[in-house]
Write a protein that holds these residues in place. Structure first.
Motif, PDB file in Angstrom:
ATOM      1  N   ASP A  50       8.597   6.148 -15.193  1.00 43.41           N
ATOM      2  CA  ASP A  50       9.939   5.607 -14.950  1.00 43.41           C
ATOM      3  C   ASP A  50      10.032   4.880 -13.617  1.00 43.41           C
ATOM      4  OD1 ASP A  50      10.731   6.822 -17.331  1.00 43.41           O
ATOM      5  OD2 ASP A  50      11.389   8.651 -16.323  1.00 43.41           O
ATOM      6  N   GLY A  51       9.105   5.137 -12.710  1.00 41.66           N
ATOM      7  CA  GLY A  51       9.125   4.512 -11.400  1.00 41.66           C
ATOM      8  C   GLY A  51       8.349   3.215 -11.310  1.00 41.66           C
ATOM      9  N   ILE A  52       7.578   2.901 -12.338  1.00 43.61           N
ATOM     10  CA  ILE A  52       6.751   1.687 -12.291  1.00 43.61           C
ATOM     11  C   ILE A  52       7.608   0.433 -12.168  1.00 43.61           C
ATOM     12  CG2 ILE A  52       5.145   0.241 -13.594  1.00 43.61           C
ATOM     13  CD1 ILE A  52       3.898   2.826 -14.672  1.00 43.61           C
ATOM     14  N   LEU A  53       8.615   0.319 -12.986  1.00 46.47           N
ATOM     15  CA  LEU A  53       9.453  -0.892 -12.974  1.00 46.47           C
ATOM     16  C   LEU A  53      10.193  -1.080 -11.635  1.00 46.47           C
ATOM     17  CD1 LEU A  53      10.166  -3.311 -14.709  1.00 46.47           C
ATOM     18  CD2 LEU A  53      12.076  -2.005 -15.631  1.00 46.47           C
ATOM     19  N   LEU A 101       0.823  -1.212   0.000  1.00 47.95           N
ATOM     20  CA  LEU A 101       0.000   0.000   0.000  1.00 47.95           C
ATOM     21  C   LEU A 101       0.858   1.263   0.000  1.00 47.95           C
ATOM     22  CD1 LEU A 101      -2.876  -1.005   2.441  1.00 47.95           C
ATOM     23  CD2 LEU A 101      -3.010  -0.721  -0.040  1.00 47.95           C
ATOM     24  N   LEU A 102       1.935   1.266   0.770  1.00 49.99           N
ATOM     25  CA  LEU A 102       2.827   2.422   0.791  1.00 49.99           C
ATOM     26  C   LEU A 102       3.470   2.657  -0.576  1.00 49.99           C
ATOM     27  CD1 LEU A 102       4.565   1.953   4.258  1.00 49.99           C
ATOM     28  CD2 LEU A 102       2.983   3.774   3.603  1.00 49.99           C
ATOM     29  N   ALA A 103       3.908   1.588  -1.230  1.00 51.70           N
ATOM     30  CA  ALA A 103       4.544   1.721  -2.546  1.00 51.70           C
ATOM     31  C   ALA A 103       3.552   2.223  -3.594  1.00 51.70           C
ATOM     32  CB  ALA A 103       5.139   0.382  -2.975  1.00 51.70           C
ATOM     33  N   VAL A 104       2.350   1.670  -3.581  1.00 56.85           N
ATOM     34  CA  VAL A 104       1.329   2.092  -4.547  1.00 56.85           C
ATOM     35  C   VAL A 104       0.922   3.542  -4.282  1.00 56.85           C
ATOM     36  CG1 VAL A 104      -1.056   1.684  -5.289  1.00 56.85           C
ATOM     37  CG2 VAL A 104       0.519  -0.236  -5.043  1.00 56.85           C
ATOM     38  N   THR A 105       0.824   3.926  -3.022  1.00 49.43           N
ATOM     39  CA  THR A 105       0.487   5.306  -2.676  1.00 49.43           C
ATOM     40  C   THR A 105       1.582   6.267  -3.135  1.00 49.43           C
ATOM     41  OG1 THR A 105      -0.790   4.566  -0.767  1.00 49.43           O
ATOM     42  CG2 THR A 105      -0.069   6.859  -0.768  1.00 49.43           C
ATOM     43  N   ALA A 106       2.832   5.896  -2.939  1.00 49.92           N
ATOM     44  CA  ALA A 106       3.945   6.737  -3.387  1.00 49.92           C
ATOM     45  C   ALA A 106       3.935   6.891  -4.905  1.00 49.92           C
ATOM     46  CB  ALA A 106       5.274   6.151  -2.927  1.00 49.92           C
ATOM     47  N   LEU A 107       3.689   5.808  -5.603  1.00 45.55           N
ATOM     48  CA  LEU A 107       3.628   5.874  -7.066  1.00 45.55           C
ATOM     49  C   LEU A 107       2.441   6.722  -7.518  1.00 45.55           C
ATOM     50  CD1 LEU A 107       5.179   4.870  -9.503  1.00 45.55           C
ATOM     51  CD2 LEU A 107       3.710   2.863  -9.556  1.00 45.55           C
ATOM     52  N   VAL A 140       9.337   0.037  -8.670  1.00 44.31           N
ATOM     53  CA  VAL A 140       8.341  -0.264  -7.635  1.00 44.31           C
ATOM     54  C   VAL A 140       7.841  -1.693  -7.806  1.00 44.31           C
ATOM     55  CG1 VAL A 140       6.010   0.284  -6.814  1.00 44.31           C
ATOM     56  CG2 VAL A 140       7.656   2.116  -7.206  1.00 44.31           C
ATOM     57  N   ALA A 141       7.544  -2.078  -9.035  1.00 36.85           N
ATOM     58  CA  ALA A 141       7.076  -3.445  -9.288  1.00 36.85           C
ATOM     59  C   ALA A 141       8.147  -4.462  -8.904  1.00 36.85           C
ATOM     60  CB  ALA A 141       6.683  -3.606 -10.746  1.00 36.85           C
ATOM     61  N   GLY A 142       9.401  -4.172  -9.208  1.00 38.80           N
ATOM     62  CA  GLY A 142      10.488  -5.078  -8.834  1.00 38.80           C
ATOM     63  C   GLY A 142      10.638  -5.193  -7.329  1.00 38.80           C
ATOM     64  N   GLY A 143      10.553  -4.059  -6.645  1.00 41.30           N
ATOM     65  CA  GLY A 143      10.640  -4.080  -5.186  1.00 41.30           C
ATOM     66  C   GLY A 143       9.498  -4.858  -4.569  1.00 41.30           C
ATOM     67  N   LEU A 144       8.282  -4.659  -5.090  1.00 40.58           N
ATOM     68  CA  LEU A 144       7.130  -5.397  -4.562  1.00 40.58           C
ATOM     69  C   LEU A 144       7.235  -6.890  -4.869  1.00 40.58           C
ATOM     70  CD1 LEU A 144       4.185  -2.943  -5.236  1.00 40.58           C
ATOM     71  CD2 LEU A 144       5.285  -3.498  -3.054  1.00 40.58           C
ATOM     72  N   ALA A 145       7.805  -7.220  -6.016  1.00 38.88           N
ATOM     73  CA  ALA A 145       7.997  -8.639  -6.334  1.00 38.88           C
ATOM     74  C   ALA A 145       8.924  -9.287  -5.305  1.00 38.88           C
ATOM     75  CB  ALA A 145       8.570  -8.792  -7.744  1.00 38.88           C
ATOM     76  N   VAL A 146       9.994  -8.596  -4.942  1.00 37.66           N
ATOM     77  CA  VAL A 146      10.925  -9.122  -3.935  1.00 37.66           C
ATOM     78  C   VAL A 146      10.218  -9.262  -2.589  1.00 37.66           C
ATOM     79  CG1 VAL A 146      13.015  -8.586  -2.610  1.00 37.66           C
ATOM     80  CG2 VAL A 146      13.004  -8.292  -5.087  1.00 37.66           C
ATOM     81  N   VAL A 147       9.436  -8.236  -2.212  1.00 38.60           N
ATOM     82  CA  VAL A 147       8.705  -8.287  -0.943  1.00 38.60           C
ATOM     83  C   VAL A 147       7.814  -9.514  -0.912  1.00 38.60           C
ATOM     84  CG1 VAL A 147       6.861  -7.166   0.384  1.00 38.60           C
ATOM     85  CG2 VAL A 147       8.807  -5.827  -0.422  1.00 38.60           C
ATOM     86  N   TRP A 148       7.057  -9.745  -1.986  1.00 39.79           N
ATOM     87  CA  TRP A 148       6.110 -10.859  -1.990  1.00 39.79           C
ATOM     88  C   TRP A 148       6.784 -12.205  -2.197  1.00 39.79           C
ATOM     89  CZ3 TRP A 148       1.828 -10.736   0.432  1.00 39.79           C
ATOM     90  CH2 TRP A 148       1.241  -9.502   0.683  1.00 39.79           C
TER      91      TRP A 148
END
Length: 158
Positions: free
Chosen positions: A127-130, A40-46, A132-140
């Motif tokens: 430019d931030g989508i990739l 939620l924090l990452a999606v909110t920041a994006l 953020v998506a990579g970071g969330l992939a690692v988190v999950w």
């Protein structure tokens, strides 16, 4: 104050043990909650980055700027002259700063109504989508298997 058994320390230890048992039982849900919170924090920041980009695009001006000393990967500070001839140095820094070096000259886009809202020209929240998506992939990749393993261990008959 005394407890019914007369031993306050024994009662306190028993209460602490019950509390720890409840927390231990809920560890899988806590791990899942941490993952959801980070997401939620990452999606909110994006989302905030896209909102800032929309505001800049609505009243955009482009000018040359100089990257000031002490700038880093996560936060770069620039100095530029706005359309009204005022010197601007946004305290929050510039959006999308990776790759900038001290004392370099760059072009920036800023919001005419709010000159402290500034980004590197040609860069956007897209430019931030990739990252953020990579970071969330690692988190999950960490949270998912951890949740499943903890849940299975808890639900196994003893």
């Amino acid at each position: 104050m005394t407890s019914p058994t007369g031993d306050v320390l024994t009662e306190t230890r028993a209460a602490a043990g019950r509390l720890l048992a409840r927390v231990r039982y809920r560890i899988p849900e806590i791990v899942l909650g941490v993952g959801v919170t980070i997401t939620l924090l990452a999606v909110t920041a994006l989302g905030g980055a896209f909102l800032t980009d929309a505001r800049i695009s609505a009243n955009r001006a482009t000018t040359a700027a100089t990257v000031l000393d002490g700038s880093g990967y996560w936060r770069s500070v620039v100095r530029f002259v706005d359309e009204q001839g005022r010197l601007q140095t946004p305290g929050a820094g510039i959006a999308y700063p990776p790759g900038l070096s001290d004392r370099s000259n760059i072009y920036v886009e800023y919001d005419l109504t709010e000159p402290s809202r500034v980004r590197v020209a040609g860069r956007s929240a897209v430019d931030g989508i990739l990252p953020v998506a990579g970071g969330l992939a690692v988190v999950w990749l960490v949270v998912g298997p951890t949740f499943v393993a903890l849940r299975r261990r808890r639900d196994q008959p003893s």
